[in-house]
Each structure stands twice: as structure tokens, then as C-alpha cells.
Design an enzyme around this catalytic site. Sequence first.
Site, short mmCIF file in Angstrom:
data_model
loop_
_atom_site.label_atom_id
_atom_site.label_comp_id
_atom_site.label_asym_id
_atom_site.label_seq_id
_atom_site.Cartn_x
_atom_site.Cartn_y
_atom_site.Cartn_z
N GLU A 51 31.13 33.11 35.03
CA GLU A 51 31.71 34.20 35.86
C GLU A 51 33.24 33.94 36.33
O GLU A 51 33.55 33.06 37.08
CB GLU A 51 30.89 34.20 37.54
CG GLU A 51 31.49 35.04 38.46
CD GLU A 51 30.67 35.15 39.49
OE1 GLU A 51 29.89 34.24 39.81
OE2 GLU A 51 30.82 35.92 40.29
N LYS A 60 29.36 37.25 33.30
CA LYS A 60 29.43 37.79 34.69
C LYS A 60 30.94 38.19 35.13
O LYS A 60 31.67 37.47 35.77
CB LYS A 60 28.88 36.87 35.61
CG LYS A 60 28.78 37.58 36.90
CD LYS A 60 27.76 36.87 38.06
CE LYS A 60 27.82 37.31 39.29
NZ LYS A 60 26.76 36.81 40.18
N GLY A 68 32.77 42.82 46.65
CA GLY A 68 32.97 43.33 48.00
C GLY A 68 33.17 44.81 47.78
O GLY A 68 33.57 45.44 48.87
P1 13P Z 1 29.09 39.64 44.90
O1 13P Z 1 28.08 40.37 44.14
O2 13P Z 1 28.84 39.75 46.37
O3 13P Z 1 30.56 39.67 44.52
O4 13P Z 1 28.57 38.27 44.40
C1 13P Z 1 28.37 37.94 43.15
C2 13P Z 1 28.35 36.54 43.02
O5 13P Z 1 27.43 35.96 42.62
C3 13P Z 1 29.35 35.88 43.33
O6 13P Z 1 29.75 34.33 42.86
#
Ligand code: 13P
Length: 340
Positions: free
Chosen positions: A177, A219, A263
Site C-alpha cells: 500500500e 493497494k 478520505g
Molecule cells: P481508507 O480506506 O480509510 O483510506 O483506509 C484504507 C487503509 O487500509 C489505510 O491503511
Amino acid sequence: MNTQKLIDTAKALFADHKGLLAMDESDPTCNKRFAKLGIPQTVEARRAYRELIVTAPGLGESISGAIFFDETIRQQKQDGTPFLQILTEAEIMPGIKVDIGAKDLAAHPGEKITEGLDGLRGRLAEYFQMGARFAKWRAVIGIGDGIPSRSCIEANAHALARYAALCQEAGMVPVVEPEVLMDGDHTLERGRKVTEEVLRNVFIQLNCQRVLLEGMILKPNMVLPGLTCSTQASVDEVADITMKSLWRTVPAAVPGIAFLSGGQSAELASARLNMMNLRFKSQLPWALAFSFARAIQQPALEIWQGKESNVKAAQQALRHRARCNRAARRGEYTAAMERT
Ligand code: 13P
């Protein structure tokens, strides 16, 4: 390394148009969200909230895997049933966040580096033994005056790749991510440039660390203008530019992409994911799915407010958002779904 198992696990997480639920907020993040709604910031409140999530009826119809935080993976329902057991019975694969947070990057004011590599091999072995079959690590890249720096992008990409290689060694699928934040007033075009540069670096490092691309999940953020940019983008524009960036940077060997919501409002996140699948699905080498936290949980959290009497309604809201996002994977989400 059992490569076939990794490939099968990654595939299973994208099967049947389902997606991931991120419920891995660290204690400080969870407390911040509770504080905004006047919910007590205690271990018990966090446990009760996560119980609400894992016991939500029908969640497994739309969710293939859920990402826990260290505190949560060890918790139980009030009657003593471990959360891990509840998820497994609902046919939701347990995952775990394994980074220990984004810290200030030395000599780089305003930039962050994600920590957690020390001792990671041992922690992964423990989580695997508990039943987790995939893991998550989040890198944070901000956009602003003079940032992101090349060194911040490279340091975070390197850490992501080292984490991913350790995960695969432990038999777990890494969810990689790299989040380019939507805070700030940058334009959509700047969001695109930074996202592409970040993703290019991430894949250079993943290859360098010999990560099996077929056994990982990316991600990323959707490509968006900054929240305070005076020119916002339409759903179509976001779909177009996000696809363009991903096509340019993500190898076809990666089985799937699961967006973070970052967000965005819950409805916008569904609408944008839907548009990408509706217009481009037949041309894509990877599955295009979701791994949302806020865009699935936020409406439910606002209904719950820490009160037992609101649990059922909150669970319905959670199931609804999960369903909307599963529909978005098929390109079948419509605004009318929000009124049912
Ligand atoms: P959000 O979808 O709230 O951005 O969170 C995803 C997430 O896993 C952040 O690490």
C-alpha cells in the site's frame, strides 16, 4: 516458498467480485475517530466496535478478507468466541497490518517513512500460526511544496519491497500500500505524476527484492486532485486518469488492485470504482477491487455512536456499503442502490 499457495490466496481474495475490508486502524487512529463522535476511547469500546463488524450478518457475501490490527486479531466476542473464528466461519479470510506506523523521515521535514521491518520475520510467523494468510503495510507519500522528495519515495518503496518479500517467505500474500495522500491543493495532474512516480519506484524495488508479482496485491490510491484544490474532478475524469496511471505502471502479472478510499466519501468511492470497472473492465489484466476502511465503515460508525441499541442499524449500514462496493466491482453500482 510455496508459490502456488500464494497465487491461490491472492486469487481467492478477488473471487466472486468480493473485496477487502480494512479494519486495522491503529489504537490512536481508532481513538481519533471515536473522539469525533463522543465514543469512549477504551480497549472495551474498540473491542465492542470490532465485534459489531465481525458479527455483521451477511458480510461474507461481499467481503473476501478483513485486515486486523494486532490488538484486534487477539480479541474475542463478549461470549469468548475469538474474532478469528467468527471470520473464518463467515468465510472471510483474516489478514493483519504489520507495519508499526509512519514516522518522520530524518532530514526531510514534512515527510514520513513507515517502520516495522525489525523483527518482522518473527511477527509474521506468529500471525501465520494464528491463521492470518495475508498482510498489509502502508507507506504514506504527501504532496506539497518541494515534496515528495526522491529519497522519501525510494525509502518507502524499498521498505514496502522488503516487507513484501518477508511476507511471501512466511506464506502470506503481501498487500502493498503506497498511499499518495489527497491532503493539499495540488491539481489532478500533479496527483497523477506523483502516483506514477511512486508506483514505478515500488515495482522497481519489488522486482529487486524478488517479490513474486503473481502472489501480491497492490493497494493504491485513486488519482485525485488535492482536497482543497479549486478544480475538483468528475467521476469520469478520476476513472480515466487512474486507469491511465495504473496501465503505465502496474505489471500485468499482478493479479489484482484493491484501492484504499483515503478520505473520499463512501458514495464517491463506490461511484469511482464502479466507473473504472464499467468502462475498462474488459481491457484490464488485473481485477479492480476495494480495500476500504472509511468508505465501508464510516456510515456504520456514525450510526453506532458507542450504543448497544444502534448495533443492528450500524451492521445494516456496513453490509450495505460492502454490497455497493461489490456491485461496483461488476460495474453495476447505481445511485439508486443508496435509496434501497
Ligand atoms: P481508507 O480506506 O480509510 O483510506 O483506509 C484504507 C487503509 O487500509 C489505510 O491503511
